[in-house]
Design a protein around this motif. Structure first.
Motif, PDB file in Angstrom:
ATOM      1  N   ASN A  11       0.829  -1.209   0.000  1.00  0.00           N
ATOM      2  CA  ASN A  11       0.000   0.000   0.000  1.00  0.00           C
ATOM      3  C   ASN A  11       0.860   1.254   0.000  1.00  0.00           C
ATOM      4  OD1 ASN A  11      -2.540  -1.133  -0.106  1.00  0.00           O
ATOM      5  ND2 ASN A  11      -2.782  -1.230   2.114  1.00  0.00           N
ATOM      6  N   GLY A  12       1.965   1.191   0.713  1.00  0.00           N
ATOM      7  CA  GLY A  12       2.827   2.352   0.817  1.00  0.00           C
ATOM      8  C   GLY A  12       3.529   2.729  -0.473  1.00  0.00           C
ATOM      9  N   ARG A  13       3.637   1.790  -1.417  1.00  0.00           N
ATOM     10  CA  ARG A  13       4.328   2.069  -2.685  1.00  0.00           C
ATOM     11  C   ARG A  13       3.435   2.773  -3.707  1.00  0.00           C
ATOM     12  NH1 ARG A  13       9.470   1.155  -0.886  1.00  0.00           N
ATOM     13  NH2 ARG A  13       9.923  -1.035  -0.517  1.00  0.00           N
ATOM     14  N   LYS A  14       2.133   2.645  -3.558  1.00  0.00           N
ATOM     15  CA  LYS A  14       1.211   3.106  -4.612  1.00  0.00           C
ATOM     16  C   LYS A  14       1.354   4.603  -4.910  1.00  0.00           C
ATOM     17  CE  LYS A  14      -2.432  -0.069  -3.093  1.00  0.00           C
ATOM     18  NZ  LYS A  14      -3.797  -0.103  -2.529  1.00  0.00           N
ATOM     19  N   VAL A  15       1.311   5.422  -3.881  1.00  0.00           N
ATOM     20  CA  VAL A  15       1.320   6.873  -4.088  1.00  0.00           C
ATOM     21  C   VAL A  15       2.662   7.356  -4.637  1.00  0.00           C
ATOM     22  CG1 VAL A  15       0.975   9.120  -3.000  1.00  0.00           C
ATOM     23  CG2 VAL A  15      -0.507   7.192  -2.391  1.00  0.00           C
ATOM     24  N   PRO A  16       3.799   6.877  -4.121  1.00  0.00           N
ATOM     25  CA  PRO A  16       5.058   7.267  -4.768  1.00  0.00           C
ATOM     26  C   PRO A  16       5.125   6.887  -6.244  1.00  0.00           C
ATOM     27  CG  PRO A  16       5.509   6.406  -2.584  1.00  0.00           C
ATOM     28  CD  PRO A  16       4.053   6.147  -2.849  1.00  0.00           C
ATOM     29  N   ILE A  17       4.603   5.720  -6.610  1.00  0.00           N
ATOM     30  CA  ILE A  17       4.584   5.357  -8.026  1.00  0.00           C
ATOM     31  C   ILE A  17       3.793   6.392  -8.819  1.00  0.00           C
ATOM     32  CG2 ILE A  17       3.682   3.708  -9.712  1.00  0.00           C
ATOM     33  CD1 ILE A  17       4.355   1.473  -7.730  1.00  0.00           C
ATOM     34  N   PHE A  43       0.134  11.984  13.460  1.00  0.00           N
ATOM     35  CA  PHE A  43      -0.242  11.242  12.241  1.00  0.00           C
ATOM     36  C   PHE A  43      -1.741  10.965  12.220  1.00  0.00           C
ATOM     37  CE2 PHE A  43      -0.688   7.160   9.856  1.00  0.00           C
ATOM     38  CZ  PHE A  43      -0.382   7.679   8.607  1.00  0.00           C
ATOM     39  N   LEU A  44      -2.330  10.736  13.374  1.00  0.00           N
ATOM     40  CA  LEU A  44      -3.770  10.475  13.437  1.00  0.00           C
ATOM     41  C   LEU A  44      -4.590  11.662  12.956  1.00  0.00           C
ATOM     42  CD1 LEU A  44      -4.204   8.518  16.788  1.00  0.00           C
ATOM     43  CD2 LEU A  44      -4.668   7.706  14.475  1.00  0.00           C
ATOM     44  N   GLN A  45      -4.063  12.848  13.060  1.00  0.00           N
ATOM     45  CA  GLN A  45      -4.777  14.011  12.554  1.00  0.00           C
ATOM     46  C   GLN A  45      -4.863  13.991  11.030  1.00  0.00           C
ATOM     47  OE1 GLN A  45      -3.443  17.738  14.140  1.00  0.00           O
ATOM     48  NE2 GLN A  45      -3.374  16.994  16.249  1.00  0.00           N
ATOM     49  N   ILE A  46      -3.932  13.299  10.392  1.00  0.00           N
ATOM     50  CA  ILE A  46      -3.924  13.183   8.936  1.00  0.00           C
ATOM     51  C   ILE A  46      -4.622  11.906   8.489  1.00  0.00           C
ATOM     52  CG2 ILE A  46      -2.413  12.961   6.905  1.00  0.00           C
ATOM     53  CD1 ILE A  46      -0.308  14.478   8.605  1.00  0.00           C
ATOM     54  N   SER A  47      -4.380  10.826   9.213  1.00  0.00           N
ATOM     55  CA  SER A  47      -4.929   9.518   8.861  1.00  0.00           C
ATOM     56  C   SER A  47      -5.607   8.907  10.083  1.00  0.00           C
ATOM     57  CB  SER A  47      -3.813   8.594   8.355  1.00  0.00           C
ATOM     58  OG  SER A  47      -4.325   7.340   7.981  1.00  0.00           O
ATOM     59  N   LYS A  51      -3.546   4.218   9.290  1.00  0.00           N
ATOM     60  CA  LYS A  51      -2.988   3.474   8.160  1.00  0.00           C
ATOM     61  C   LYS A  51      -2.206   4.392   7.229  1.00  0.00           C
ATOM     62  CE  LYS A  51      -5.191  -0.399   9.209  1.00  0.00           C
ATOM     63  NZ  LYS A  51      -4.487  -1.647   9.587  1.00  0.00           N
ATOM     64  N   ILE A  52      -1.205   3.798   6.569  1.00  0.00           N
ATOM     65  CA  ILE A  52      -0.519   4.494   5.471  1.00  0.00           C
ATOM     66  C   ILE A  52      -1.039   3.895   4.176  1.00  0.00           C
ATOM     67  CG2 ILE A  52       1.537   5.077   6.789  1.00  0.00           C
ATOM     68  CD1 ILE A  52       1.859   2.333   4.321  1.00  0.00           C
ATOM     69  N   PRO A  53      -0.957   4.652   3.073  1.00  0.00           N
ATOM     70  CA  PRO A  53      -0.365   5.984   2.934  1.00  0.00           C
ATOM     71  C   PRO A  53      -1.353   7.084   3.278  1.00  0.00           C
ATOM     72  CG  PRO A  53      -1.103   5.225   0.799  1.00  0.00           C
ATOM     73  CD  PRO A  53      -1.375   4.098   1.761  1.00  0.00           C
ATOM     74  N   GLU A  69      -6.271   6.848   2.765  1.00  0.00           N
ATOM     75  CA  GLU A  69      -6.768   5.763   1.912  1.00  0.00           C
ATOM     76  C   GLU A  69      -6.186   5.893   0.502  1.00  0.00           C
ATOM     77  OE1 GLU A  69      -8.342   2.952   2.596  1.00  0.00           O
ATOM     78  OE2 GLU A  69      -8.478   3.481   4.706  1.00  0.00           O
ATOM     79  N   SER A  70      -5.461   4.855   0.101  1.00  0.00           N
ATOM     80  CA  SER A  70      -4.706   4.905  -1.157  1.00  0.00           C
ATOM     81  C   SER A  70      -5.594   5.132  -2.372  1.00  0.00           C
ATOM     82  CB  SER A  70      -3.899   3.616  -1.331  1.00  0.00           C
ATOM     83  OG  SER A  70      -4.752   2.479  -1.394  1.00  0.00           O
TER      84      SER A  70
END
Length: 211
Positions: A11-17, A43-47, A51-53, A69-70
Motif C-alpha cells: 500500500n505504501g508504494r502506490k502513491v510514490p509510483i 499522524f492520526l490528525q492526517i490519517s 494506516k498508510i499511505p 486511503e490509497s
C-alpha cells in the motif's frame, strides 16, 4: 508541496509510483509501522484510521488538504493531473472498478495470507487454507482480464494498474511459496508484471521510502 506519509509495504508504494509517473516533486515522511508510528497523535490528525499511505497537498484548491486511503489519494492525483483516469465515460468506470477490486479484494486477502502464512508465529491451518484459496482465485480473476486486455481496465495504463502492481509483486515474491500452485498458469499476469515493472516511474516508486 505534496507530502506523502508512507512505509515499505505494498500500500505504501502506490502513491510514490503515481507521483513518479506524474513527475511532480514531493516530500516523503516515513511512518515506521514496526515502531507503531502510525499511532502517533500527529499522524492520526492526517490519517484517523492509523494506516498508510496518507497525503497532504499544501497547494490544493481551497487550502491545504489531507487525504488518507490509497484509492482516494490515487483518484485525487489523477483528477488533479488529468492523467491515468479518464474524465468520464466507460473507460473511467472500468478503471475505478478495478481500482476498487484491488482495494476491496486483492490487497486485503493477500495481506491476510501474508500474516497467517508468513508472519504469524502460531500457524492456523484453516486460515492459511482460506486465504490461499482466495489469493489463488483473485490471481485467476486477474489472469482472465489480462488475457483479454493489455492493462487491468483495458488498453490504457491507469491508477488501477498502479494500485495492483505492488500487491501482485508481493504475491510473486513474499507470498510465492504459499501461492506456488496458483502461479503456474498465470502467463498474462506475468506479462503485465513485466510491462508495468519496466516503467521507470514504477521502478523509482517501488524504492520509496528508502530506509
Amino acid at each position: 508541496m505534496i507530502t506523502v506519509y508512507t512505509w515499505t509495504t505494498p500500500n505504501g508504494r502506490k502513491v510514490p509510483i503515481m507521483l513518479e509517473e506524474l513527475g511532480w516533486p514531493y516530500e516523503v515522511r516515513t511512518v515506521n509501522l514496526g515502531q507503531n508510528e502510525q499511532h502517533a497523535p500527529e499522524f492520526l490528525q492526517i490519517s484517523p484510521n492509523n494506516k498508510i499511505p496518507a497525503l497532504v497537498d499544501d497547494e490544493a484548491e481551497g487550502g491545504p488538504l489531507s487525504i488518507f486511503e490509497s484509492g482516494a489519494i490515487l483518484t485525487y492525483l489523477a483528477e488533479k493531473s488529468g492523467r491515468f483516469l479518464a474524465p468520464s465515460g466507460p473507460e473511467r468506470y472500468k478503471a475505478l472498478e478495478w481500482l476498487h477490486w484491488q482495494i476491496g479484494s486483492l490487497g486485503p486477502m493477500l495481506g491476510q495470507l501474508g500474516y497467517f502464512a508468513v508472519r504469524a508465529q502460531d500457524k492456523t491451518p484453516a486460515a492459511i487454507e482460506r486465504f490461499t484459496e482466495e489469493g489463488a482465485r483473485l490471481l485467476a480473476v486477474m489472469e482472465k482480464q489480462l488475457a483479454q486486455h493489455r492493462y487491468l481496465a483495458g488498453e490504457e495504463y491507469t491508477i488501477a494498474d498502479i494500485a495492483a502492481y505492488p500487491w501482485t509483486m508481493a504475491a510473486a515474491s513474499f507470498l510465492k511459496d504459499a501461492l506456488a500452485e496458483a502461479w503456474k498458469d498465470k502467463e498474462a499476469v506475468r506479462r503485465w508484471l513485466k510491462d508495468v515493472g519496466e516503467r521507470p516511474a514504477v521502478q523509482r516508486g517501488m524504492g520509496v521510502p528508502k530506509v
